[in-house]
Scaffold this motif. Sequence first.
Motif, PDB file in Angstrom:
ATOM      1  N   LYS A  29       0.839  -1.220   0.000  1.00 14.84           N
ATOM      2  CA  LYS A  29       0.000   0.000   0.000  1.00 14.84           C
ATOM      3  C   LYS A  29       0.871   1.267   0.000  1.00 14.84           C
ATOM      4  N   ARG A  41       4.120   8.049  12.684  1.00 15.11           N
ATOM      5  CA  ARG A  41       5.579   7.996  12.828  1.00 15.11           C
ATOM      6  C   ARG A  41       6.223   9.375  12.793  1.00 15.11           C
ATOM      7  N   PHE A  53       0.849   5.634  20.293  1.00 19.57           N
ATOM      8  CA  PHE A  53       1.189   4.916  19.058  1.00 19.57           C
ATOM      9  C   PHE A  53       2.255   3.853  19.319  1.00 19.57           C
ATOM     10  N   GLN A 101      -0.883  -4.032  17.587  1.00 21.56           N
ATOM     11  CA  GLN A 101      -2.306  -3.692  17.741  1.00 21.56           C
ATOM     12  C   GLN A 101      -2.628  -2.350  17.126  1.00 21.56           C
ATOM     13  N   VAL A 103      -4.012   1.424  17.168  1.00 19.16           N
ATOM     14  CA  VAL A 103      -4.138   2.531  18.112  1.00 19.16           C
ATOM     15  C   VAL A 103      -5.643   2.779  18.302  1.00 19.16           C
ATOM     16  N   GLY A 143      -4.238   2.988   5.137  1.00 20.30           N
ATOM     17  CA  GLY A 143      -4.158   2.688   6.569  1.00 20.30           C
ATOM     18  C   GLY A 143      -5.257   3.302   7.414  1.00 20.30           C
ATOM     19  N   ARG A 151      -9.256   1.774   9.324  1.00 22.61           N
ATOM     20  CA  ARG A 151      -8.610   0.476   9.466  1.00 22.61           C
ATOM     21  C   ARG A 151      -9.519  -0.543  10.167  1.00 22.61           C
ATOM     22  N   GLN A 164     -13.904   2.974  12.704  1.00 18.92           N
ATOM     23  CA  GLN A 164     -13.324   4.182  12.085  1.00 18.92           C
ATOM     24  C   GLN A 164     -14.073   4.563  10.811  1.00 18.92           C
ATOM     25  N   ARG A 192      11.850  -4.566   5.098  1.00 19.35           N
ATOM     26  CA  ARG A 192      11.559  -3.157   5.361  1.00 19.35           C
ATOM     27  C   ARG A 192      12.087  -2.737   6.738  1.00 19.35           C
ATOM     28  N   ARG A 215      12.036   0.249  11.263  1.00 23.43           N
ATOM     29  CA  ARG A 215      10.721   0.155  11.920  1.00 23.43           C
ATOM     30  C   ARG A 215      10.699  -0.970  12.927  1.00 23.43           C
ATOM     31  N   ARG A 249       0.270  -8.495  13.828  1.00 23.94           N
ATOM     32  CA  ARG A 249      -0.315  -7.498  12.931  1.00 23.94           C
ATOM     33  C   ARG A 249      -1.137  -8.161  11.839  1.00 23.94           C
TER      34      ARG A 249
HETATM   35  P1  ADP Z   1       1.397  -1.667   8.054  1.00 19.02           P
HETATM   36  O1  ADP Z   1       0.196  -1.517   7.171  1.00 19.02           O
HETATM   37  O2  ADP Z   1       2.548  -2.276   7.334  1.00 19.02           O
HETATM   38  O3  ADP Z   1       1.090  -2.363   9.337  1.00 19.02           O
HETATM   39  P2  ADP Z   1       1.240   1.109   8.884  1.00 19.02           P
HETATM   40  O4  ADP Z   1       2.313   2.117   8.780  1.00 19.02           O
HETATM   41  O5  ADP Z   1       0.006   1.336   8.081  1.00 19.02           O
HETATM   42  O6  ADP Z   1       1.948  -0.246   8.462  1.00 19.02           O
HETATM   43  O7  ADP Z   1       0.791   0.944  10.411  1.00 19.02           O
HETATM   44  C1  ADP Z   1       1.714   0.737  11.442  1.00 19.02           C
HETATM   45  C2  ADP Z   1       0.983   0.703  12.781  1.00 19.02           C
HETATM   46  O8  ADP Z   1       0.377   2.000  13.025  1.00 19.02           O
HETATM   47  C3  ADP Z   1      -0.190  -0.256  12.872  1.00 19.02           C
HETATM   48  O9  ADP Z   1       0.229  -1.557  13.203  1.00 19.02           O
HETATM   49  C4  ADP Z   1      -1.041   0.402  13.985  1.00 19.02           C
HETATM   50  O10 ADP Z   1      -0.520   0.135  15.250  1.00 19.02           O
HETATM   51  C5  ADP Z   1      -0.865   1.880  13.715  1.00 19.02           C
HETATM   52  N1  ADP Z   1      -1.937   2.412  12.844  1.00 19.02           N
HETATM   53  C6  ADP Z   1      -1.792   2.911  11.583  1.00 19.02           C
HETATM   54  N2  ADP Z   1      -2.964   3.319  11.094  1.00 19.02           N
HETATM   55  C7  ADP Z   1      -3.904   3.090  12.058  1.00 19.02           C
HETATM   56  C8  ADP Z   1      -5.307   3.286  12.174  1.00 19.02           C
HETATM   57  N3  ADP Z   1      -6.034   3.815  11.181  1.00 19.02           N
HETATM   58  N4  ADP Z   1      -5.916   2.923  13.322  1.00 19.02           N
HETATM   59  C9  ADP Z   1      -5.237   2.412  14.319  1.00 19.02           C
HETATM   60  N5  ADP Z   1      -3.919   2.185  14.287  1.00 19.02           N
HETATM   61  C10 ADP Z   1      -3.241   2.510  13.172  1.00 19.02           C
END
Ligand code: ADP
Length: 193
Positions: free
Chosen positions: A16, A39, A51, A59, A61, A94, A97, A101, A132, A138, A150
Amino acid sequence: MKYRTILLFGAPGAGKGTQGKILGTIPNLFHCACGDVFRSLKTDDAVGKIFLEYSSRGQLVPDAPTVQLWRHFIEGCTQTGRFRPADDTLVLDGIPRNVAQAEILKDSLDVKAIFYLRCTKEEGLVQRLQRRALKENRLDDANLDVIRDRLKTYERESKPLLDFYGRERVVRINADQPPAKVLLDILRKLLKL
Ligand code: ADP
């Protein structure tokens, strides 16, 4: 006003972010990756702490701070003119999710399509995430147990979004292909929206 939106959807490691970054370079497409917004927070920021606490366990957030942070980010981008809602299509990666939401964002997003990047092999996903981890430093990619958690979180909490948005909006893309081919498939469909 609702933002004209397309969603990038798929398991962690499905590509993505890779696709979103390229799409975001095309005029009138604005890419926003929720994970990148998290991040970019400082570690002494209250939401930044939340976060780290959740993402390091694989998990999600909690919904309220997530949506609040996202709104704040999008409004900031609108104010600075990076995102122009009247002309641009939002490419979301993302977020939403989970179904909760999606419900909260129902009045803000006009979701035209959800591009479902499908990987048939879980081992392929795990390998991409581990690569990655080295490249992007990360923490959540570095540990195999967190990766597995995840993937479970994705199956349990994110997958139901496909039903929420309904078959007519879901565009399935074969994400086992090389990135350029995945992009080509997305663009072909995007031009028809
Ligand atoms: P990936 O899709 O590879 O897991 P992301 O950068 O999208 O990587 O997400 C990393 C982490 O950030 C997730 O595992 C979660 O903890 C948090 N996160 C990202 N987007 C959301 C969201 N919309 N709701 C809740 N947590 C989120």
